[in-house]
Design a protein around this motif. Sequence first.
Motif, PDB file in Angstrom:
ATOM      1  N   LEU A   5       0.829  -1.210   0.000  1.00  0.00           N
ATOM      2  CA  LEU A   5       0.000   0.000   0.000  1.00  0.00           C
ATOM      3  C   LEU A   5       0.861   1.257   0.000  1.00  0.00           C
ATOM      4  CD1 LEU A   5      -2.813  -1.004   2.529  1.00  0.00           C
ATOM      5  CD2 LEU A   5      -2.874  -1.064   0.022  1.00  0.00           C
ATOM      6  N   ASN A   6       1.944   1.241   0.769  1.00  0.00           N
ATOM      7  CA  ASN A   6       2.857   2.393   0.799  1.00  0.00           C
ATOM      8  C   ASN A   6       3.491   2.621  -0.573  1.00  0.00           C
ATOM      9  OD1 ASN A   6       2.315   2.713   3.521  1.00  0.00           O
ATOM     10  ND2 ASN A   6       4.177   1.685   4.188  1.00  0.00           N
ATOM     11  N   VAL A  13       0.863   4.454  -8.158  1.00  0.00           N
ATOM     12  CA  VAL A  13       0.438   3.296  -8.945  1.00  0.00           C
ATOM     13  C   VAL A  13      -1.075   3.159  -8.810  1.00  0.00           C
ATOM     14  CG1 VAL A  13       0.613   0.781  -9.163  1.00  0.00           C
ATOM     15  CG2 VAL A  13       2.636   2.127  -8.570  1.00  0.00           C
ATOM     16  N   GLN A  14      -1.738   2.874  -9.913  1.00  0.00           N
ATOM     17  CA  GLN A  14      -3.184   2.691  -9.864  1.00  0.00           C
ATOM     18  C   GLN A  14      -3.510   1.485  -8.997  1.00  0.00           C
ATOM     19  OE1 GLN A  14      -5.051   2.354 -13.688  1.00  0.00           O
ATOM     20  NE2 GLN A  14      -7.044   1.945 -12.811  1.00  0.00           N
ATOM     21  N   ASP A  15      -4.343   1.667  -8.001  1.00  0.00           N
ATOM     22  CA  ASP A  15      -4.722   0.591  -7.089  1.00  0.00           C
ATOM     23  C   ASP A  15      -5.717  -0.340  -7.765  1.00  0.00           C
ATOM     24  OD1 ASP A  15      -4.886  -0.915  -4.794  1.00  0.00           O
ATOM     25  OD2 ASP A  15      -6.228   0.454  -3.753  1.00  0.00           O
ATOM     26  N   LYS A  20      -9.926  -3.241  -2.301  1.00  0.00           N
ATOM     27  CA  LYS A  20     -10.884  -2.597  -1.388  1.00  0.00           C
ATOM     28  C   LYS A  20     -12.083  -3.492  -1.082  1.00  0.00           C
ATOM     29  CE  LYS A  20      -9.568   2.063  -2.508  1.00  0.00           C
ATOM     30  NZ  LYS A  20      -9.040   2.481  -3.774  1.00  0.00           N
ATOM     31  N   LYS A  21     -12.258  -4.553  -1.876  1.00  0.00           N
ATOM     32  CA  LYS A  21     -13.363  -5.489  -1.667  1.00  0.00           C
ATOM     33  C   LYS A  21     -12.917  -6.749  -0.919  1.00  0.00           C
ATOM     34  CE  LYS A  21     -15.890  -3.957  -5.726  1.00  0.00           C
ATOM     35  NZ  LYS A  21     -16.509  -4.349  -6.988  1.00  0.00           N
TER      36      LYS A  21
END
Length: 60
Positions: A5-6, A13-15, A20-21
């Motif tokens: 995540l960091n 960078v596109q997540d 998130k699900k």
Amino acid sequence: YQDVLNYIETHNVQDLPLHKKGFISVGCKPCTRAITDGENPRAGRWYWEESQKECGLHSK
């Protein structure tokens, strides 16, 4: 996972929306499920396999 995540935030960078699900470790569709709070991040991969082996050709 926090390191990932960091990195995503630091390097813009596109997540992956699946993160998130609850899909923390993503593989092919039949071999991946979302995890719940407190589960091991790899619990969603090959969840029906006791061996937790890597996915190859599968019958699901």
